[in-house]
Design an enzyme around this catalytic site. Structure first.
Site, PDB file in Angstrom:
ATOM      1  N   ASP A   1      52.938  36.193  35.010  1.00 35.10           N
ATOM      2  CA  ASP A   1      52.437  37.012  36.112  1.00 35.10           C
ATOM      3  C   ASP A   1      51.817  38.232  35.438  1.00 35.10           C
ATOM      4  O   ASP A   1      52.522  39.074  34.887  1.00 35.10           O
ATOM      5  CB  ASP A   1      53.579  37.426  37.032  1.00 35.10           C
ATOM      6  CG  ASP A   1      53.120  38.316  38.188  1.00 35.10           C
ATOM      7  OD1 ASP A   1      51.939  38.736  38.196  1.00 35.10           O
ATOM      8  OD2 ASP A   1      53.949  38.620  39.066  1.00 35.10           O
TER       9      ASP A   1
ATOM     10  N   THR B   1      35.572  26.787  43.926  1.00 39.05           N
ATOM     11  CA  THR B   1      36.937  26.748  43.411  1.00 39.05           C
ATOM     12  C   THR B   1      37.869  26.189  44.474  1.00 39.05           C
ATOM     13  O   THR B   1      37.495  26.037  45.646  1.00 39.05           O
ATOM     14  CB  THR B   1      37.420  28.159  43.025  1.00 39.05           C
ATOM     15  OG1 THR B   1      37.462  28.973  44.219  1.00 39.05           O
ATOM     16  CG2 THR B   1      36.500  28.800  42.001  1.00 39.05           C
TER      17      THR B   1
ATOM     18  N   ASN C   1      41.060  36.878  33.447  1.00 36.28           N
ATOM     19  CA  ASN C   1      40.479  36.151  34.568  1.00 36.28           C
ATOM     20  C   ASN C   1      41.368  36.144  35.816  1.00 36.28           C
ATOM     21  O   ASN C   1      40.860  36.039  36.928  1.00 36.28           O
ATOM     22  CB  ASN C   1      40.187  34.711  34.148  1.00 36.28           C
ATOM     23  CG  ASN C   1      39.870  33.818  35.325  1.00 36.28           C
ATOM     24  OD1 ASN C   1      38.810  33.909  35.932  1.00 36.28           O
ATOM     25  ND2 ASN C   1      40.817  32.945  35.679  1.00 36.28           N
TER      26      ASN C   1
ATOM     27  N   TYR D   1      40.513  43.798  47.496  1.00 34.00           N
ATOM     28  CA  TYR D   1      39.859  42.975  46.474  1.00 34.00           C
ATOM     29  C   TYR D   1      38.591  43.641  45.963  1.00 34.00           C
ATOM     30  O   TYR D   1      38.395  43.784  44.751  1.00 34.00           O
ATOM     31  CB  TYR D   1      39.533  41.601  47.052  1.00 34.00           C
ATOM     32  CG  TYR D   1      38.825  40.685  46.076  1.00 34.00           C
ATOM     33  CD1 TYR D   1      39.537  40.080  45.047  1.00 34.00           C
ATOM     34  CD2 TYR D   1      37.460  40.436  46.187  1.00 34.00           C
ATOM     35  CE1 TYR D   1      38.894  39.238  44.144  1.00 34.00           C
ATOM     36  CE2 TYR D   1      36.819  39.588  45.293  1.00 34.00           C
ATOM     37  CZ  TYR D   1      37.536  39.000  44.271  1.00 34.00           C
ATOM     38  OH  TYR D   1      36.903  38.177  43.375  1.00 34.00           O
TER      39      TYR D   1
END
Length: 254
Positions: free
Chosen positions: A57, A189, A84, A152
């Site tokens: 994590d 994805t 990433n 985000y």
């Protein structure tokens, strides 16, 4: 193809998408790779590519020195770090909770910072002197915000400037350690396929944001990462490499 023979790498978020494609690409180009992910299925990706795997994590910053040490013990050096791993929690400024904000920032920016810090410490000690390439993955959402992804978008914006600070610090210190940002556009994805189940037509709408009218294959972004990881761009640091199919180049009215 870049020649990464003799180089070693850590790739976070390796279980799927851009991370999995990057593990495969770096291995194909000759690098030894340690892939990490909170999802243990990343081990399958790494095994198939001939890479090593560790559960991680990235927001657990205390674990970062151990991950870097694993790469050092396995490969004898660290040449490449690809930060990433990232998460999305789609909430607006009115709806975002403290918990959601902290989790997104913990993974997307705190984890990236901790990775850079641990990697620099290792890269400074590489045989033959300091050397290395750090590649941080941002997003076109860092440059053109989305109204319902406040955490985000802002965290990926922070990744852009973090990378420039890391790049200029290393250069000023005389370290031969570069840091650059890759900015992917809409990419096909597993996350996007899952979202399509809840919002039919989403993938087509997202693909239409690019003048190419398609989604990127994760391998296309991995190719850009491999270039920045290589010795073919020794004067590139603090740069931003767009892999967005022209999405940020077109006026929204056209």
């Amino acid at each position: 193809m870049p020649d990464l023979s003799g180089k070693t790498a850590i790739v976070t978020g390796c279980a799927s998408g851009i991370g999995a494609a990057t593990v495969r690409r770096l291995r194909a180009d000759g690098a030894e790779v340690l892939g990490t992910d909170i999802d243990p299925s990343g081990e399958t990706v790494c095994t198939e590519a001939g890479a090593r795997f560790a559960v991680q994590d990235v927001a657990d910053i205390a674990l970062w020195p151990e991950i870097v040490a694993q790469a050092g013990e396995a490969f004898g050096r660290l040449d490449i770090l690809v930060n990433n791993a990232g998460i999305v929690v789609s909430l607006s400024i009115e709806d975002v909770t403290d918990e959601a904000w902290d989790r997104v920032y913990g993974v997307n920016i705190k984890g990236t910072m901790a990775g850079c810090r641990a990697a620099i410490a290792a890269m400074k000690e590489n045989p033959g002197g300091s050397s290395g390439s750090i590649i941080n993955i941002a997003s076109t959402s860092a440059m053109a915000a989305l109204p319902n992804d406040v955490a985000y978008c802002s965290s990926k914006g922070a990744v852009r400037v973090l990378s420039k600070s890391v790049a200029t610090h290393c250069a000023k210190q005389g370290y031969k350690i570069r840091c650059n940002t890759v900015i992917p556009g809409a990419t096909e994805t597993g996350i996007l396929h899952k979202a399509e189940e809840e919002i039919p037509g989403l993938m087509a709408a997202v693909a239409a944001t690019s003048p190419m009218n398609r989604l990127a294959d994760p391998a296309e972004t991995a190719a850009a990462i491999a270039f920045l990881a290589s010795d073919e761009c020794p004067f590139m640091t603090g740069a931003e490499l767009l892999v967005d199919g022209g999405a940020l180049s077109i006026h929204p009215g056209f």
